[in-house]
Scaffold this motif. Structure first.
Motif, PDB file in Angstrom:
ATOM      1  N   PRO A 116      60.983  23.132  38.927  1.00  0.00           N
ATOM      2  CA  PRO A 116      60.933  24.604  38.869  1.00  0.00           C
ATOM      3  C   PRO A 116      59.479  25.068  38.725  1.00  0.00           C
ATOM      4  CG  PRO A 116      62.602  23.749  37.365  1.00  0.00           C
ATOM      5  CD  PRO A 116      61.810  22.567  37.856  1.00  0.00           C
ATOM      6  N   TYR A 117      59.071  25.965  39.597  1.00  0.00           N
ATOM      7  CA  TYR A 117      57.675  26.393  39.633  1.00  0.00           C
ATOM      8  C   TYR A 117      57.228  26.997  38.308  1.00  0.00           C
ATOM      9  CZ  TYR A 117      53.440  27.534  42.170  1.00  0.00           C
ATOM     10  OH  TYR A 117      52.148  27.573  42.605  1.00  0.00           O
ATOM     11  N   ALA A 118      58.149  27.579  37.568  1.00  0.00           N
ATOM     12  CA  ALA A 118      57.807  28.203  36.281  1.00  0.00           C
ATOM     13  C   ALA A 118      57.358  27.164  35.250  1.00  0.00           C
ATOM     14  CB  ALA A 118      59.001  28.983  35.747  1.00  0.00           C
ATOM     15  N   LYS A 119      57.662  25.876  35.479  1.00  0.00           N
ATOM     16  CA  LYS A 119      57.274  24.829  34.537  1.00  0.00           C
ATOM     17  C   LYS A 119      55.872  24.268  34.801  1.00  0.00           C
ATOM     18  CE  LYS A 119      61.802  23.036  33.232  1.00  0.00           C
ATOM     19  NZ  LYS A 119      62.544  21.780  33.025  1.00  0.00           N
ATOM     20  N   ILE A 120      55.221  24.713  35.866  1.00  0.00           N
ATOM     21  CA  ILE A 120      53.903  24.199  36.238  1.00  0.00           C
ATOM     22  C   ILE A 120      52.818  24.941  35.460  1.00  0.00           C
ATOM     23  CG2 ILE A 120      52.241  23.936  38.127  1.00  0.00           C
ATOM     24  CD1 ILE A 120      54.645  22.087  38.396  1.00  0.00           C
ATOM     25  N   ILE A 121      51.877  24.188  34.894  1.00  0.00           N
ATOM     26  CA  ILE A 121      50.697  24.771  34.254  1.00  0.00           C
ATOM     27  C   ILE A 121      49.486  24.228  34.991  1.00  0.00           C
ATOM     28  CG2 ILE A 121      49.300  24.925  32.157  1.00  0.00           C
ATOM     29  CD1 ILE A 121      51.867  24.531  30.547  1.00  0.00           C
ATOM     30  N   PHE A 122      48.761  25.114  35.661  1.00  0.00           N
ATOM     31  CA  PHE A 122      47.545  24.709  36.362  1.00  0.00           C
ATOM     32  C   PHE A 122      46.406  24.660  35.352  1.00  0.00           C
ATOM     33  CE2 PHE A 122      50.199  26.134  39.799  1.00  0.00           C
ATOM     34  CZ  PHE A 122      49.971  25.160  40.756  1.00  0.00           C
ATOM     35  N   CYS A 123      45.698  23.552  35.321  1.00  0.00           N
ATOM     36  CA  CYS A 123      44.663  23.314  34.315  1.00  0.00           C
ATOM     37  C   CYS A 123      43.293  23.188  34.974  1.00  0.00           C
ATOM     38  CB  CYS A 123      44.960  22.024  33.558  1.00  0.00           C
ATOM     39  SG  CYS A 123      46.559  22.008  32.733  1.00  0.00           S
TER      40      CYS A 123
END
Length: 188
Positions: free
Chosen positions: A81-88
């Motif tokens: 799910p895209y909502a679970k992605i954190i771009f760092c």
């Protein structure tokens, strides 16, 4: 010399990170050492999902940023799910209840055979096995780097189809590479 005043030591003059933000839950690191080009994204980052079969057990997935448009379809292709992605980036400072790291699935820029078998099984198995005889030119014109001066003249030849991978959904890219025979493109 090998010494300096204590006030000039790197420990005292380095930028300070802000206090970390804590996120409750489990995170899986898909962070890469290289820049966020497709190679590093796929073979060093996203492919780590193949090593951990129960991705649904994670609340967050840490991905090297910044976010690029073409990443979304690959994240969806792997069922995240895209909502679970954190771009760092280098300023990201987070803590979690638990964070999971995996080994790199490749060494010295070369994927190993067991890993390639896993990747093929996961991505190519669902494709139809119809071979294409057209020549596919993987264009880098939209990448801004390593653009071959020969691309324009080659793409005008009959039987050569030019594609821009950044504009094609992951599922279509998988099918293209699973069914194609001849590919031409710039290295790197």
């Amino acid at each position: 010399g090998w010494w300096c005043k204590a006030s000039n030591h790197v420990a005292f003059v380095s930028p300070r990170k802000r206090k970390p933000s804590h996120l409750k839950g489990r995170a899986l690191s898909l962070l890469t050492h290289g820049d966020n080009c497709f190679y590093h994204w796929m073979l060093e980052g996203l492919s780590r999902l193949l090593l951990i079969p129960n991705n649904h057990r994670f609340d967050y997935f840490l991905v090297s940023g910044p976010e690029k448009q073409w990443m979304r379809s690959w994240i969806e292709e792997f069922g995240i799910p895209y909502a679970k992605i954190i771009f760092c980036d280098q300023s990201t400072h987070l803590t979690f209840d638990q964070i999971v790291f995996t080994d790199r699935p490749i060494r010295e820029q070369w994927p190993n055979l067991p890993f390639l078998s896993l990747l093929r099984e996961r991505l190519i198995a669902p494709c139809e096995n119809i071979r294409s005889s057209e020549v596919i030119l993987i264009s880098r014109r939209d990448s801004g780097s390593r653009i071959g001066a020969w691309e324009s003249s080659l793409s005008s030849h009959a039987g050569v189809t030019e594609v821009h991978l950044a504009t094609i959904p992951a599922s279509d890219q998988i099918n293209l590479f699973a069914t194609g025979d001849i590919f031409i493109g710039s290295h790197g």
